[in-house]
Enzyme design. Sequence first.
Site, mmCIF file in Angstrom:
data_model
loop_
_atom_site.group_PDB
_atom_site.id
_atom_site.type_symbol
_atom_site.label_atom_id
_atom_site.label_comp_id
_atom_site.label_asym_id
_atom_site.label_seq_id
_atom_site.Cartn_x
_atom_site.Cartn_y
_atom_site.Cartn_z
ATOM 1 N N SER A 255 99.711 84.995 103.490
ATOM 2 C CA SER A 255 98.947 85.354 102.297
ATOM 3 C C SER A 255 98.817 86.858 102.170
ATOM 4 O O SER A 255 98.877 87.593 103.151
ATOM 5 C CB SER A 255 97.550 84.731 102.359
ATOM 6 O OG SER A 255 96.776 85.441 103.310
ATOM 7 N N LYS A 256 98.642 87.264 100.931
ATOM 8 C CA LYS A 256 98.472 88.687 100.625
ATOM 9 C C LYS A 256 97.248 89.233 101.377
ATOM 10 O O LYS A 256 97.270 90.335 101.914
ATOM 11 C CB LYS A 256 98.277 88.810 99.110
ATOM 12 C CG LYS A 256 97.981 90.175 98.632
ATOM 13 C CD LYS A 256 99.177 90.755 97.904
ATOM 14 C CE LYS A 256 98.922 92.219 97.637
ATOM 15 N NZ LYS A 256 100.068 92.978 97.332
#
Length: 492
Positions: A255-256
């Site tokens: 995930s970012k």
Amino acid sequence: MSTPVRVRIAPSPTGTLHLGTARTALYNYLFARRHKGAFVLRLEDTDEVRSKEEHTEDIIAGLKWLGIDWDEGPDIGGPFPPYRQTQKIDHYENIANSLIAKGLAYLAYETPEELEALRENQKNSNQAHRYDNSGRHLTDADAKRYEEEGRVPMIRFKVEEPRVVSWHDAIKGEISVDTADLGGDMVIVKSNGVAIYNFAVVVDDIDMKMTHVIRGEDHIHNTAKQILLYEALGHEHPVFGHAALIQDTEHRKLSKRLHGESVHIDNYRLLGYMPEAMVNYLAQMSWTPQIENGEAKEIFTLVEASELFDLERVSKSAAVFDIQRLNWFNGHYIRSLPLNVVTARALPFLQKEFNTNEYSLDELEKMVDSVRSGLSLLNEVTEAARFYFGDVCAIPEELKKEHLCTDGAKKILSKSLADLKEMPWGDGPACKKFVDKVGKELSIKGKDLYWPLRVALSGSTHGPDMGAMIAILGEKRVKARLESALNLCSQV
Ligand code: GLU
């Protein structure tokens, strides 16, 4: 004749192109190509606050960099259906109104504060959060009162309960979702008139005649909701295929938030990854094309994958993103793609650091060729080829003492310099023979012979093939470097 395959990638331009979206795009693309169908790019841009034009550009550029092209969508002309959801706002609302007319949806007037209070109550009594479906029981008088208060309604779709929604997933097999887990009657059109993803996506997939929807397994609950909407709209749903998500090597979802720029496709272009490596790596991450001689085929091009891709061979279990493995693929492509392609891609890195105009393309290609076997990332070319640029090269102090200024080394350097007119310039293997001849005449061989020359010519004991290095450096620079090395030693 069976219906032609139509698939899509439907990114929301609320962020840059994520590795997971790129893999999903790739699987859809390969599926379309394999079945001679159409692959569509559709931008799900109904989140008016978070959607950004710069993200749209990043997504388009990232897909293009990977070589994933689409048959319908942005910047390809033609009589295609709209590909941006914001172009269809009224259309969604009309369809939502038709659901109201059939008694399958209704206007709901809760304010954000009331919904927040419901959420708080449920939290305090340890209940799972869901809408309580209270809007279903609104009387005309209630509605009139709310309207007079100035409330603007949203449209909610009635989620049938109790019910289990089941489908045969083309990747995961049988899937069942209990509608009690779907959070109650769902908003399909917000009070500002903008359709919610789960509704707009169904309308679009119907309008655009999608036959298959291949996406990440984080959408499984959405799929259950969407199947209910297909039923309400009187359409058969497409075949769904949900790919397991990508995790890091510690099994956390990529995930970012956790991984920052390393989930962003463009980051890899900037670091000098080869798109061929990225495509190959992403494709084989959870898809095994075929077994050859008992081994899974792991190196393949986009075109080869397009001929072989099938959903049955997509793994049900999580894919692991392992940068070391990606680097291995990248090194493979740096070594094996045509030299002119690798050089063209390496050039921007070299240009940033050196005055490459002083060298011909032929020289630059030879430099890249001589160092590419040792590279995993293209940006490493700068360090690997640094010694080629300029008349002389920097020599680290410790190498000077150990390998350059010994008696044996000085003999090698002096003799090479004295015999330099015999050097067959331009011919790598012959240049190497020249060095061997010098060694033979001095009775020095192996690293005692090569390392002093390597250090004098490149400032390192490791590097490209000796003959290739001499041939590329050429007479002027070899002479200058031998002289400079001897000079250095005379000062020791
Ligand atoms: N906009 C959604 C996403 O980016 C699309 C999901 C879908 O393929 O339906 O996750």
